[in-house]
Design a protein around this motif. Structure first.
Motif, PDB file in Angstrom:
ATOM      1  N   PRO A   1       0.839  -1.208   0.000  1.00 27.31           N
ATOM      2  CA  PRO A   1       0.000   0.000   0.000  1.00 27.31           C
ATOM      3  C   PRO A   1       0.870   1.252   0.000  1.00 27.31           C
TER       4      PRO A   1
ATOM      5  N   PRO B   1       0.517   4.027   5.053  1.00 25.03           N
ATOM      6  CA  PRO B   1       0.062   3.146   6.130  1.00 25.03           C
ATOM      7  C   PRO B   1      -1.449   3.259   6.323  1.00 25.03           C
TER       8      PRO B   1
ATOM      9  N   SER C   1       6.308   6.242   8.729  1.00 25.10           N
ATOM     10  CA  SER C   1       4.980   5.610   8.754  1.00 25.10           C
ATOM     11  C   SER C   1       4.442   5.619  10.162  1.00 25.10           C
TER      12      SER C   1
ATOM     13  N   ASP D   1       2.791  -0.492   5.967  1.00 28.71           N
ATOM     14  CA  ASP D   1       2.965  -0.376   4.514  1.00 28.71           C
ATOM     15  C   ASP D   1       4.430  -0.625   4.164  1.00 28.71           C
TER      16      ASP D   1
END
Lengths: 246, 246
Positions: free
Chosen positions: A24, A27, A104, A126
């Motif tokens: 992704p 996050p 993140s 992520d």
């Protein structure tokens, strides 16, 4: 002033994302994703994490270690702009930065103090499996949560493809081999709903079969028209192959 | 896996805080504080900041370069706990970390693209003058702003001492020598209202005269009882001396 600083990882991430593809782009887009930060022995001191479990969220500062050295770019093409328009690297979170340091915020589920090693169980990450962690800091809401900001070209969460289906064969395979079917089924769906294809394919249907290493699987999928609406794409998982190291 | 990573500063901070003492313990506690990030020539490429001015806030990843090498501590005594209780370094934002990397979100006021150098004008910073900057990233609200988090021992903003006064002589000096009286007056007040003394002195009155390098001044102050309430401290600026390099 010193013109170079040397940092050593304090630990490493164990992640369901086994390769860069399909991770992704921020996050918490795939809230389901569970991971573990394993602190190296030098930092696996219970004193160093005292009080940490009182925080629901933590910041990770990590290294984009899959970017080749010296591959920073002044301009990048963010997926958000369909991969067409260029933006400055400092106006983006691209991994191709002068210093490839990532940032993140993830949910902290538990702090596990083992005899040999301390592990932090996290969710919504992520990060690619094996990512080196440089630092862990508590998320402090009164400092970090700012509302009504201006965010340039970024307008809320990216679109998702909500229609992710499995062929009967793929589903059958997952039922037989998964250790936790509900978790693994949801995770695959959530990851694919981000449409992990290159940004310029966004909103486009193609006939390629894509392959993503996720959990212990090689998950193959196609992008199709949805039947209800010819302009909305759907993703179909066509095959799942076990690639766990035996 | 690599066990060391080398990073080079992309720029440097110009800040009103000329020494560690009295720097706010988080960004945006002293909203007034204005600073500038000067990008080094290698990174002063207009392409690298394209689109950045569309963001109202940015993340700075920087080096706590005033911490002696290898001075990390597993346990720290956060000011929030009055400097008495210990907490793990990873549950704190102490500068004495295994990798002395800091993280601050600041307001971005403008991006100034000069012929030789790009400067970012920022506000609400908590960085010492000369701090090396490793990275600049946009603040993205849907990713970074998380509400209803649990934050362990941190409960909202720290207390302030609202009663900051100047002796007539100090005020007179500031009026004569300041380039922007209103700004400088407010900044000194806001910085001192954080009570920059060591944490164990919180809520205590002492008869010491403290000295802080701020802007172009050496600002001397005392902590007094307030007249209205014997349990509430007040701060009085007793002398201001010009220390600007001539």
């Amino acid at each position: 002033m010193k013109n170079e600083f040397h940092f050593r990882p304090i630990g490493v991430v164990c992640s369901p994302y086994k390769e860069k593809f399909a991770v992704p782009r921020q996050p918490n887009l795939v809230k389901q994703a569970k991971g573990i930060i394993q602190l190296y022995s030098e930092y696996s001191d219970p004193n160093a994490v005292k009080g940490l479990s009182g925080f629901s969220h933590i910041w990770l500062q990590f290294v984009f270690d899959q970017v080749p050295d010296n591959k920073w770019q002044a301009s990048v093409r963010p997926p958000r702009l369909g991969g067409n328009d260029k933006i400055g690297v400092f106006a983006s979170r691209s991994p191709f930065r002068p210093n490839p340091i990532g940032l993140s915020v993830v949910e902290l589920k538990s702090v596990d103090i083992g005899k040999e090693q301390i592990s932090l169980h996290i969710q919504g990450l992520d990060l690619v499996d094996g990512t080196p962690i440089l630092d862990i800091k508590p998320y402090v809401e009164y400092v970090d949560s700012i509302q009504n900001t201006a965010a340039g070209f970024v307008n809320g969460k990216p679109e998702q493809i909500n229609n992710v289906t499995f062929t009967p064969l793929a589903l059958d395979f997952l039922r037989r081999f998964s250790r936790d079917f509900d978790y693994e089924f949801e995770l695959i769906k959530q990851v694919l709903s981000q449409d992990p294809r290159p940004a310029y394919k966004k909103h486009k249907v193609d006939d390629k079969t894509y392959s993503v290493l996720l959990l212990d699987y090689d998950v193959k999928f196609n992008v199709l028209f949805s039947e209800q609406n010819q302009t909305t794409a759907a993703i179909q998982v066509s095959q799942i192959v076990n690639v766990a190291k035996v």
